[in-house]
Design an enzyme around this catalytic site. Structure first.
Site, PDB file in Angstrom:
ATOM      1  N   VAL A 218       0.834  -1.208   0.000  1.00 24.73           N
ATOM      2  CA  VAL A 218       0.000   0.000   0.000  1.00 24.73           C
ATOM      3  C   VAL A 218       0.874   1.266   0.000  1.00 24.73           C
ATOM      4  O   VAL A 218       0.639   2.189  -0.798  1.00 24.73           O
ATOM      5  CB  VAL A 218      -0.975   0.004   1.205  1.00 24.73           C
ATOM      6  CG1 VAL A 218      -1.863   1.238   1.157  1.00 24.73           C
ATOM      7  CG2 VAL A 218      -1.834  -1.259   1.209  1.00 24.73           C
TER       8      VAL A 218
ATOM      9  N   GLY B 291     -10.727  -1.853  -0.054  1.00 28.11           N
ATOM     10  CA  GLY B 291      -9.740  -1.214  -0.933  1.00 28.11           C
ATOM     11  C   GLY B 291     -10.221   0.048  -1.610  1.00 28.11           C
ATOM     12  O   GLY B 291     -10.463   1.070  -0.963  1.00 28.11           O
TER      13      GLY B 291
ATOM     14  N   GLY C  77       0.350  -9.179  -3.323  1.00 26.65           N
ATOM     15  CA  GLY C  77       0.160  -8.168  -2.270  1.00 26.65           C
ATOM     16  C   GLY C  77      -1.278  -8.051  -1.792  1.00 26.65           C
ATOM     17  O   GLY C  77      -1.622  -7.096  -1.103  1.00 26.65           O
TER      18      GLY C  77
ATOM     19  N   GLU D 299      -2.941 -10.498   3.724  1.00 28.63           N
ATOM     20  CA  GLU D 299      -2.372  -9.861   4.909  1.00 28.63           C
ATOM     21  C   GLU D 299      -0.996 -10.482   5.197  1.00 28.63           C
ATOM     22  O   GLU D 299      -0.685 -11.578   4.715  1.00 28.63           O
ATOM     23  CB  GLU D 299      -3.285 -10.086   6.113  1.00 28.63           C
ATOM     24  CG  GLU D 299      -4.615  -9.370   6.003  1.00 28.63           C
ATOM     25  CD  GLU D 299      -4.472  -7.866   5.822  1.00 28.63           C
ATOM     26  OE1 GLU D 299      -3.865  -7.213   6.672  1.00 28.63           O
ATOM     27  OE2 GLU D 299      -4.956  -7.343   4.806  1.00 28.63           O
TER      28      GLU D 299
ATOM     29  N   ASP E 291      -9.974 -10.809   8.896  1.00 28.88           N
ATOM     30  CA  ASP E 291      -9.912  -9.543   8.158  1.00 28.88           C
ATOM     31  C   ASP E 291     -11.338  -9.062   7.816  1.00 28.88           C
ATOM     32  O   ASP E 291     -11.666  -7.892   8.001  1.00 28.88           O
ATOM     33  CB  ASP E 291      -9.085  -9.757   6.877  1.00 28.88           C
ATOM     34  CG  ASP E 291      -8.987  -8.514   6.024  1.00 28.88           C
ATOM     35  OD1 ASP E 291      -8.183  -7.629   6.357  1.00 28.88           O
ATOM     36  OD2 ASP E 291      -9.741  -8.418   5.030  1.00 28.88           O
TER      37      ASP E 291
ATOM     38  N   LYS F 216     -13.455  -5.659   9.116  1.00 29.75           N
ATOM     39  CA  LYS F 216     -14.110  -4.738   8.178  1.00 29.75           C
ATOM     40  C   LYS F 216     -15.606  -4.653   8.461  1.00 29.75           C
ATOM     41  O   LYS F 216     -16.223  -3.596   8.315  1.00 29.75           O
ATOM     42  CB  LYS F 216     -13.855  -5.203   6.745  1.00 29.75           C
ATOM     43  CG  LYS F 216     -12.383  -5.035   6.334  1.00 29.75           C
ATOM     44  CD  LYS F 216     -12.083  -5.792   5.060  1.00 29.75           C
ATOM     45  CE  LYS F 216     -10.685  -5.506   4.558  1.00 29.75           C
ATOM     46  NZ  LYS F 216     -10.260  -6.437   3.503  1.00 29.75           N
TER      47      LYS F 216
HETATM   48  P1  NAP Z   1       3.138  -4.822   3.690  1.00 30.35           P
HETATM   49  O1  NAP Z   1       3.301  -4.988   2.218  1.00 30.35           O
HETATM   50  O2  NAP Z   1       3.534  -5.945   4.578  1.00 30.35           O
HETATM   51  O3  NAP Z   1       3.941  -3.512   4.103  1.00 30.35           O
HETATM   52  C1  NAP Z   1       4.094  -3.108   5.429  1.00 30.35           C
HETATM   53  C2  NAP Z   1       5.134  -2.013   5.472  1.00 30.35           C
HETATM   54  O4  NAP Z   1       5.221  -1.526   6.797  1.00 30.35           O
HETATM   55  C3  NAP Z   1       6.544  -2.465   5.094  1.00 30.35           C
HETATM   56  O5  NAP Z   1       7.191  -1.463   4.338  1.00 30.35           O
HETATM   57  C4  NAP Z   1       7.231  -2.656   6.441  1.00 30.35           C
HETATM   58  O6  NAP Z   1       8.628  -2.403   6.408  1.00 30.35           O
HETATM   59  C5  NAP Z   1       6.552  -1.605   7.280  1.00 30.35           C
HETATM   60  N1  NAP Z   1       6.485  -1.995   8.672  1.00 30.35           N
HETATM   61  C6  NAP Z   1       5.748  -2.979   9.227  1.00 30.35           C
HETATM   62  N2  NAP Z   1       5.936  -3.035  10.551  1.00 30.35           N
HETATM   63  C7  NAP Z   1       6.824  -2.065  10.849  1.00 30.35           C
HETATM   64  C8  NAP Z   1       7.438  -1.629  12.045  1.00 30.35           C
HETATM   65  N3  NAP Z   1       7.169  -2.207  13.216  1.00 30.35           N
HETATM   66  N4  NAP Z   1       8.293  -0.574  11.971  1.00 30.35           N
HETATM   67  C9  NAP Z   1       8.563   0.010  10.786  1.00 30.35           C
HETATM   68  N5  NAP Z   1       8.020  -0.369   9.614  1.00 30.35           N
HETATM   69  C10 NAP Z   1       7.159  -1.394   9.651  1.00 30.35           C
HETATM   70  O7  NAP Z   1       1.634  -4.477   4.063  1.00 30.35           O
HETATM   71  P2  NAP Z   1       0.521  -3.850   3.107  1.00 30.35           P
HETATM   72  O8  NAP Z   1      -0.099  -4.946   2.312  1.00 30.35           O
HETATM   73  O9  NAP Z   1       1.063  -2.679   2.403  1.00 30.35           O
HETATM   74  O10 NAP Z   1      -0.589  -3.424   4.183  1.00 30.35           O
HETATM   75  C11 NAP Z   1      -0.444  -2.281   4.981  1.00 30.35           C
HETATM   76  C12 NAP Z   1      -1.772  -1.979   5.682  1.00 30.35           C
HETATM   77  O11 NAP Z   1      -2.790  -1.751   4.715  1.00 30.35           O
HETATM   78  C13 NAP Z   1      -2.315  -3.136   6.552  1.00 30.35           C
HETATM   79  O12 NAP Z   1      -3.012  -2.588   7.632  1.00 30.35           O
HETATM   80  C14 NAP Z   1      -3.287  -3.833   5.618  1.00 30.35           C
HETATM   81  O13 NAP Z   1      -4.276  -4.555   6.310  1.00 30.35           O
HETATM   82  C15 NAP Z   1      -3.880  -2.639   4.907  1.00 30.35           C
HETATM   83  N6  NAP Z   1      -4.446  -2.905   3.598  1.00 30.35           N
HETATM   84  C16 NAP Z   1      -3.765  -3.649   2.694  1.00 30.35           C
HETATM   85  C17 NAP Z   1      -4.285  -3.842   1.417  1.00 30.35           C
HETATM   86  C18 NAP Z   1      -3.564  -4.650   0.398  1.00 30.35           C
HETATM   87  O14 NAP Z   1      -4.134  -4.905  -0.667  1.00 30.35           O
HETATM   88  N7  NAP Z   1      -2.319  -5.069   0.642  1.00 30.35           N
HETATM   89  C19 NAP Z   1      -5.528  -3.275   1.099  1.00 30.35           C
HETATM   90  C20 NAP Z   1      -6.212  -2.506   2.059  1.00 30.35           C
HETATM   91  C21 NAP Z   1      -5.656  -2.325   3.297  1.00 30.35           C
HETATM   92  P3  NAP Z   1       9.632  -3.326   5.545  1.00 30.35           P
HETATM   93  O15 NAP Z   1       9.238  -3.103   4.114  1.00 30.35           O
HETATM   94  O16 NAP Z   1      10.989  -2.818   5.847  1.00 30.35           O
HETATM   95  O17 NAP Z   1       9.388  -4.726   5.993  1.00 30.35           O
HETATM   96  N1  HSE Z   2      -6.026  -8.796   2.731  1.00 27.54           N
HETATM   97  C1  HSE Z   2      -7.069  -7.895   2.387  1.00 27.54           C
HETATM   98  C2  HSE Z   2      -7.978  -8.514   1.375  1.00 27.54           C
HETATM   99  C3  HSE Z   2      -6.467  -6.633   1.837  1.00 27.54           C
HETATM  100  O1  HSE Z   2      -7.600  -9.529   0.778  1.00 27.54           O
HETATM  101  O2  HSE Z   2      -9.099  -8.041   1.185  1.00 27.54           O
HETATM  102  C4  HSE Z   2      -7.492  -5.550   1.589  1.00 27.54           C
HETATM  103  O3  HSE Z   2      -7.998  -5.064   2.800  1.00 27.54           O
END
Ligand code: NAP
Ligand code: HSE
Length: 426
Positions: free
Chosen positions: A15, A135, A195, A198, A209, A213
């Site tokens: 994200v 999303g 990506g 979770e 999850d 929501k």
């Molecule tokens: P991700 O790809 O795992 O990225 C997490 C990022 O946060 C990474 O850059 C990580 O650093 C950093 N991070 C995690 N813990 C940390 C800590 N303790 N200190 C410093 N940096 C930290 O996760 P994501 O998929 O982007 O999701 C992020 C959020 O958005 C979550 O709450 C998720 O539920 C939500 N979300 C995700 C999506 C989706 O499609 N992925 C959609 C809607 C909402 P490093 O890169 O160095 O490891």
């Molecule tokens: N892991 C979540 C999903 C990301 O698959 O819907 C979006 O919130």
């Protein structure tokens, strides 16, 4: 707000990377939309040496949250790291420091949303979280804005894209005569690579999850505090290729649904579980990494939203939308909380629903013992079929009380030892 809006981005994964990309690609558009420029000052990560999908100037990267939060020049903190802690504490600290916050974190907003929204109001700053549910779909904004003048009676959604993607791949495997269980494993791995999933994908496949929501959606749709533990949760790990095959035979779709509804007695019931839906349901066409939300309200009657529910760009679209809202209206305090009523919630056991039950027994004798009690409840039997692992019998049940029916099935299972797969119908 100043002409230049300065940002700290906590997290540069799927994200965070998507947001950085969109901020760059659409910089001129964002300026035209807001009359302001956006400048990223800090990007918090765990590992400075990790290769990233998006180029980030090294001077912006930090592993020190204080650097990202204590910079007096920063106006908006974007929490895109995930997990409960330290994300929740960092959001709290940012609000305390008088910074606006945008988060995509449904876990934090489901568990501590009330406290954080109150804090934002006390500090006179905005806390926006559109990306936390479905999303790219602007569903939270719609509930708080254009649709706010309606009494919402029901919200039904496919709010977890990973499970929808996995179920679609299993369905394809069933159509091709391939093992659905292999497709499940491969699809979940792919959802992680893309990506969508979770950090711990059991949150997706076990329904957590979607439960988070649902708490957020129900709260905004019904202006009622909905404790997480009052939301029934079931994931998709127990579903098999036979369930998807039967869904097709019955001309239905099998989806992990989030359902929240106001019952005739005024109580609110919210739940997450696999559900068989008919072809004419607006959510039937929501496939793969898409999410969908279908609402009923006393003014607009019904409405549905359909779009990317996960992934870098779709989610970034919602985050950047929140950023534009803050740049335009830094002081506006929308409803978001004060009138939240405690309200009563109803357990699943009070509902009346139709059921699909798939029985698998070693032989016909065991099936015979089950037919009569199910017939007494009004079961409609499909033709039985001999499989490698025994005889399979599918029955469709008429509307029955959940609590009573589940108790009856548990007793029958104990008496006969027959395996039963139970899936609710919408
Ligand atoms: P991700 O790809 O795992 O990225 C997490 C990022 O946060 C990474 O850059 C990580 O650093 C950093 N991070 C995690 N813990 C940390 C800590 N303790 N200190 C410093 N940096 C930290 O996760 P994501 O998929 O982007 O999701 C992020 C959020 O958005 C979550 O709450 C998720 O539920 C939500 N979300 C995700 C999506 C989706 O499609 N992925 C959609 C809607 C909402 P490093 O890169 O160095 O490891
Ligand atoms: N892991 C979540 C999903 C990301 O698959 O819907 C979006 O919130």
């Amino acid at each position: 707000m100043r002409k230049v809006v300065r940002l700290s981005i906590l997290g540069a994964g799927t994200v965070g990377g998507g947001v950085l990309t969109l901020l760059r690609e659409n910089a001129d558009l964002l300026e035209a939309q807001t009359g302001k420029r956006f400048e990223v000052r800090h990007v918090l990560v765990r590992d400075l040496s990790k290769p990233r999908a998006v180029a980030i100037p090294p001077k912006l990267l930090t592993t020190d949250p204080q650097r990202a939060l204590c910079d007096p020049k920063v106006d908006v903190v974007l929490e895109l790291m995930g997990g409960l802690e330290p994300a929740r504490s960092l959001i709290r600290d940012a609000l305390q420091a008088g910074k606006h916050v945008i988060t995509a974190n449904k876990l934090v907003m489901a568990v501590s949303g009330d406290e954080l929204i109150r804090l934002a109001q006390q500090r006179g700053v905005r806390l926006l979280y559109e990306a936390s549910v479905a999303g790219s779909l602007p569903i939270l904004n719609a509930l708080q804005g254009s649709l706010a003048g309606n009494r919402i009676s029901r919200v039904v959604g496919i709010v977890n894209s990973t499970t929808n993607f996995v179920l679609r791949e299993m369905e394809r495997a069933v159509d091709a005569g391939e093992p659905a269980e292999t497709a499940y494993d491969a699809a979940l791995r792919k959802a992680q690579e893309l990506g969508y999933a979770e950090a711990d994908p059991s949150s997706d496949v076990e329904g957590y999850d979607a439960q988070y929501k649902t708490a957020i959606l129900a709260r905004l749709a019904f202006l009622q505090y909905v404790p997480l533990e009052s939301i029934y949760r079931e994931g998709i790990t127990h579903l098999s290729g036979r369930d998807l095959l039967w869904a097709k035979r019955l001309n239905m779709g099998l989806k992990l649904l989030s359902i929240s509804e106001r019952l005739p007695d005024g109580r609110l019931c919210a739940r997450v579980h696999p559900t068989l839906i008919p072809r004419d349901c607006p959510l039937y066409v929501v496939r793969g990494a898409f999410s969908g939300v279908w609402l009923q309200g006393n003014g607009f009657q019904e409405m549905s939203f359909h779009g990317f529910g996960a992934g870098a760009r779709g989610t970034a679209s919602a985050v950047v939308g929140d950023l534009i809202e803050i740049a335009r209206h830094p002081r506006s305090l929308r409803i978001e909380d004060p009138s939240l009523r405690p309200g009563e919630t109803a357990p699943m056991e009070t509902l009346t629903m139709r059921y699909f039950v798939r029985l698998v027994t070693p032989d016909e004798n065991a099936l015979r013992a089950l037919r009569e009690p199910l017939q007494l409840l009004g079961a409609e039997f499909q033709p039985s079929e001999t499989l490698d692992n025994g005889v399979e019998q599918v029955v469709l049940m008429p509307p029955l009380n959940e609590g009573e029916f589940r108790a009856r099935l548990t007793a029958l299972r104990e008496q006969t030892g027959v395996a039963m797969q139970v899936i609710r119908l919408l």
